[in-house]
Scaffold this motif. Structure first.
Motif, PDB file in Angstrom:
ATOM      1  N   PHE A  12     -56.923  18.468  89.730  1.00 14.98           N
ATOM      2  CA  PHE A  12     -57.554  17.152  89.792  1.00 14.98           C
ATOM      3  C   PHE A  12     -58.292  16.816  88.497  1.00 14.98           C
ATOM      4  N   GLU A  26     -50.247  13.355  85.271  1.00 13.21           N
ATOM      5  CA  GLU A  26     -49.899  12.448  86.364  1.00 13.21           C
ATOM      6  C   GLU A  26     -48.754  11.558  85.924  1.00 13.21           C
ATOM      7  N   GLY A  97     -52.726  18.450  95.292  1.00 14.54           N
ATOM      8  CA  GLY A  97     -52.431  17.614  94.140  1.00 14.54           C
ATOM      9  C   GLY A  97     -51.007  17.550  93.675  1.00 14.54           C
ATOM     10  N   ASP A  99     -48.837  15.607  94.609  1.00 21.55           N
ATOM     11  CA  ASP A  99     -48.386  14.214  94.601  1.00 21.55           C
ATOM     12  C   ASP A  99     -48.875  13.447  93.378  1.00 21.55           C
ATOM     13  N   ARG A 100     -49.628  14.120  92.488  1.00 23.93           N
ATOM     14  CA  ARG A 100     -50.132  13.424  91.296  1.00 23.93           C
ATOM     15  C   ARG A 100     -49.026  13.172  90.281  1.00 23.93           C
ATOM     16  N   TYR A 101     -47.996  13.973  90.291  1.00 26.45           N
ATOM     17  CA  TYR A 101     -46.846  13.696  89.423  1.00 26.45           C
ATOM     18  C   TYR A 101     -45.571  14.103  90.144  1.00 26.45           C
ATOM     19  N   SER A 164     -58.119  23.090  87.372  1.00 22.29           N
ATOM     20  CA  SER A 164     -58.829  21.811  87.311  1.00 22.29           C
ATOM     21  C   SER A 164     -59.896  21.778  86.229  1.00 22.29           C
TER      22      SER A 164
END
Length: 568
Positions: A12, A26, A97, A99-101, A164
Motif C-alpha cells: 500500500f 499501480e 493489495g 487489485d492495485r495493479y 509497504s
C-alpha cells in the motif's frame, strides 16, 4: 537516453515515519507479444522471498522495472515481467493489495484470467499456467514452513510491512518515443548498465534539473570527466588494484567513489547497497551530495600527484586496504600526521619484526612466511622506485616468490625435462668458462653432449642424470655444495609466468633468462632486476655468474635499510 527514475513500494505504500500513503505500483501493465511468458522456477521465487525477508525492514531495492507510458495509469512493461508477476502472486496469497495493479497479455489473454484463479486442475493445460501455479505453491510452502504453520499470519504481516515501507522497486520510465523492441533486446543482453552508479546518476540529475540553478548539464559533464580520469589505468590501479569487487560491470568506475561515500562493506554487501544508502541524500541534498563526490575525486588526484603518498597508499590498496579506509584515515589530519598514519598502517599490514628477516621468515612456510615475504618484497620494490611505482603493471598479474639461486634438479624425472635442463645449464657453463677453469668446463660440456645423445636410450636414466647434474651444479656454484635456501636473501618477486619460465635453475641460467625478458620489454620488478645485475654487491666481491654469501648479505642489508621504518 533520458529516463524518469522513481522508487516505488509494492504494498500500500505507507511512509514509516509520517505514516502517510506513498506512491506505489499501480495501474495496468501491458505485456507485448515480443516477450516470452512467465517462467520463474521455485528457486527464483524462493530467492525473492528470502531477499525480502532478510532485508528485515532495512532499505532494500529490487531489480529495476522498465516501462513506457501506455495511456492514463497504463504501462507497457518492457523489462521486469517475471518479478512483477511473482509480486502479484505474492500479494494475492497474502490477500493484500493484488487489485492495485493488473497484467494484460497481448497474445496470451487466458493468462490474465488464470492469474486470478490459479486453479491446480488447469495448470497442466498451458506452460504459463504451470509456472504461475508452481510459483503460488512455492510461496504457500515458504510461508508455511519458514517458521511453522502457527506463524504464517505473522510472516504475512511482516512481509507486507516490508513491501509497504522499506522494500521498493527501481522504476525506470523510458521516453514515449523510445522503440520498445530494441530497448527490450538491449536490456536482456545486459548492455544497459543499471548499476548503483547509473541509478544514483539518474536520481541526482533528475533532482538537479528541478532546482532553480539548473546545473544538470554542468554536473553531467563533471560526472563524465571523473569517469574519464578513473578509466586511466595508472589512477585506477592506484585506488582499486587487485580488488575486482570494486569494478562495476560495463566499465563504470565512478561507482568506487560512491561505494566509498556509502561505506559499502568489502564483502557480502546486499544488492544495491550503495544506491539504497545514498539515494535519499542524492535526492534531497543533490548539489551538496555532488560536492562530496567532487571533493573525494580531488582528494584522490591530490594523492596521485604526490609520489610519496601515491606509493604508500598504492601499496596499502594492493594489500587489500580499501581507498575508503585511507580516506577515513586522512580526515582531520594535517599532512605530516597523515604521512605518519600511513607509515603506521603499513607497519601493521606487514607485521614483521626486523630480526625475523635473518631466518624466521621462510619461503617454505606457506601459512605465514610466504605471504608476508610477498608483501615485504613488494614494499621493497615500491621503496626503491624513483617516482611513482607502476601499480598498473601489477594489476591482473599473479605474483610469486622466485628463488634467486636454486640448487636442486632432483624433481626432474623425464627425458624431455633432462634435455631442457642440460641445454640451459650447458649454455651457463659456457658463460662462466675462463682460462683458469677451461679444462674442467670442457670436460663437463663433453659429458653433457654425450648424455644428450643417450637420453632416450636404456643406457641413460635417473641415476645417470642426477650424478651429472650434481657435477654441473658444483661448477655453477663456484665449487660450493649447499642445500636449498628459503630465506629472503635468496628470494625475489616475479610474475607467475616469469617464475615458471625460469624453472628450477641456478643463478647463471636465471640471470640470462631475466636479461632476455628485460630486453624484450617484459616487466621485471626493479629489485628483481637489480638482484640479477648484482646491483647490491660490493664491487670488490663481485662474481657476476654466482649468487653467494656475499651477495645474500648485501641484498638483505639493503632490504633492512630501505624498510627500517616499516619493520616492528
Amino acid at each position: 537516453m533520458s529516463y524518469k527514475l522513481e522508487h516505488k513500494t509494492i504494498g500500500f505504500g505507507i511512509d514509516p515515519v509520517s505514516r502517510l500513503p506513498t506512491k506505489g505500483i499501480e495501474g495496468v501493465f501491458f505485456i507485448p507479444s515480443y516477450q516470452r511468458g512467465y517462467r520463474w522456477t521455485a528457486d527464483e521465487v524462493t530467492k525473492l522471498l528470502d531477499d525480502i525477508w532478510e532485508s528485515a525492514g532495512q532499505p532494500y531495492s529490487l531489480q529495476p522495472i522498465v516501462v513506457k507510458s501506455h495511456g492514463e495509469n497504463a504501462w507497457e512493461l518492457i523489462d521486469g515481467q517475471q518479478r512483477l508477476t511473482t509480486l502479484w502472486i505474492l500479494l494475492r496469497f497474502m490477500q493484500k493489495g493484488a487489485d492495485r495493479y493488473s497484467l494484460q497479455y497481448e497474445t496470451r489473454p487466458g493468462s490474465q484470467e488464470y492469474l486470478r484463479q490459479l486453479d491446480a486442475g488447469q495448470a497442466a493445460k498451458n506452460i504459463d499456467y504451470f509456472f504461475m501455479h508452481q510459483a503460488h505453491a512455492t510461496i504457500t510452502d515458504w510461508f508455511t514452513n519458514k517458521m511453522g504453520p502457527q506463524y504464517t499470519q505473522f510472516l504475512i504481516d511482516e512481509m507486507f510491512r516490508f513491501l509497504s515501507t522499506s522494500v521498493k522497486v527501481i522504476w525506470y520510465q523510458a521516453p514515449a518515443d523510445t522503440p520498445s523492441i530494441p530497448l527490450f533486446t538491449r536490456l536482456n543482453q545486459g548492455r544497459i548498465p543499471l548499476t548503483d552508479a547509473e541509478l544514483i546518476k539518474a536520481v541526482l540529475l533528475t533532482r538537479i534539473a528541478q532546482t532553480k540553478e539548473g546545473r544538470e548539464t554542468e554536473v553531467a559533464a563533471q560526472w563524465d570527466g571523473i569517469e574519464r580520469d578513473l578509466q586511466r589505468d595508472d589512477i585506477w590501479a592506484f585506488i582499486a588494484s587487485h580488488n575486482a569487487l570494486t569494478t562495476e560491470p560495463h566499465g563504470t568506475r565512478i561507482g568506487l567513489l560512491l561505494d566509498t561515500l556509502a561505506q559499502k562493506p568489502a564483502k557480502d554487501a546486499r544488492r544495491y547497497y550503495t544506491f539504497d544508502t545514498l539515494r535519499e541524500k542524492a535526492d534531497k541534498e543533490s548539489l551538496a551530495f555532488w560536492d562530496e563526490v567532487v571533493a573525494l575525486h580531488a582528494q584522490i588526484l591530490g594523492w596521485f600527484e604526490e609520489p610519496h603518498w601515491y606509493n604508500k597508499i598504492g601499496f596499502l590498496v594492493a594489500c587489500g586496504i580499501s581507498i575508503g579506509e585511507i580516506w577515513r584515515l586522512a580526515k582531520g589530519l594535517k599532512k605530516s600526521a597523515f604521512d605518519d598514519a600511513l607509515t603506521v598502517r603499513i607497519r601493521e599490514v606487514l607485521n614483521i619484526n626486523a630480526d625475523d628477516l635473518d631466518d624466521a621468515l621462510r619461503y617454505d612456510d606457506h601459512k605465514g612466511g610466504y605471504p608476508k615475504l610477498q608483501r615485504l618484497l613488494l614494499l621493497f620494490n615500491v621503496e626503491i622506485t624513483n617516482g611513482r611505482f607502476p601499480f598498473e603493471k601489477h594489476v591482473g598479474a599473479v605474483w610469486s616468490l622466485e628463488h634467486i639461486h636454486a640448487q636442486n634438479a632432483q624433481d626432474l624425472t623425464r627425458a624431455e625435462q633432462w634435455a631442457t635442463w642440460l641445454r640451459e645449464h650447458r649454455k651457463a657453463l659456457q658463460n662462466i668458462e675462463t682460462e683458469n677453469n677451461k679444462s674442467s668446463i670442457d670436460e663437463l660440456l663433453a659429458a653433457i653432449d654425450e648424455a644428450t645423445s643417450k637420453l632416450h636410450t636404456p643406457r641413460f636414466g635417473q641415476e645417470q642424470f642426477n650424478a651429472l647434474a650434481s657435477e654441473i651444479l658444483v661448477a655453477l656454484n663456484d665449487g660450493a655444495v649447499e642445500g636449498a635456501d628459503h630465506s629472503i636473501a635468496n628470494l625475489a618477486l616475479l610474475s607467475h609466468g616469469a617464475n615458471a619460465a625460469l624453472g628450477n635453475a641456478v643463478f647463471e641460467v636465471k640471470r640470462s633468462k631475466v636479461l632476455v625478458m628485460d630486453k624484450a620489454g617484459e616487466y621485471i620488478p626493479t629489485a628483481t632486476r637489480n638482484v640479477f645485475l648484482k646491483y647490491y654487491t660490493d664491487a670488490g666481491r663481485l662474481q657476476p655468474h654466482f649468487w653467494g654469501e656475499a651477495d645474500k648479505t648485501a641484498y638483505l642489508r639493503e632490504i633492512k635499510e630501505k624498510l627500517a621504518s616499516y619493520l616492528q
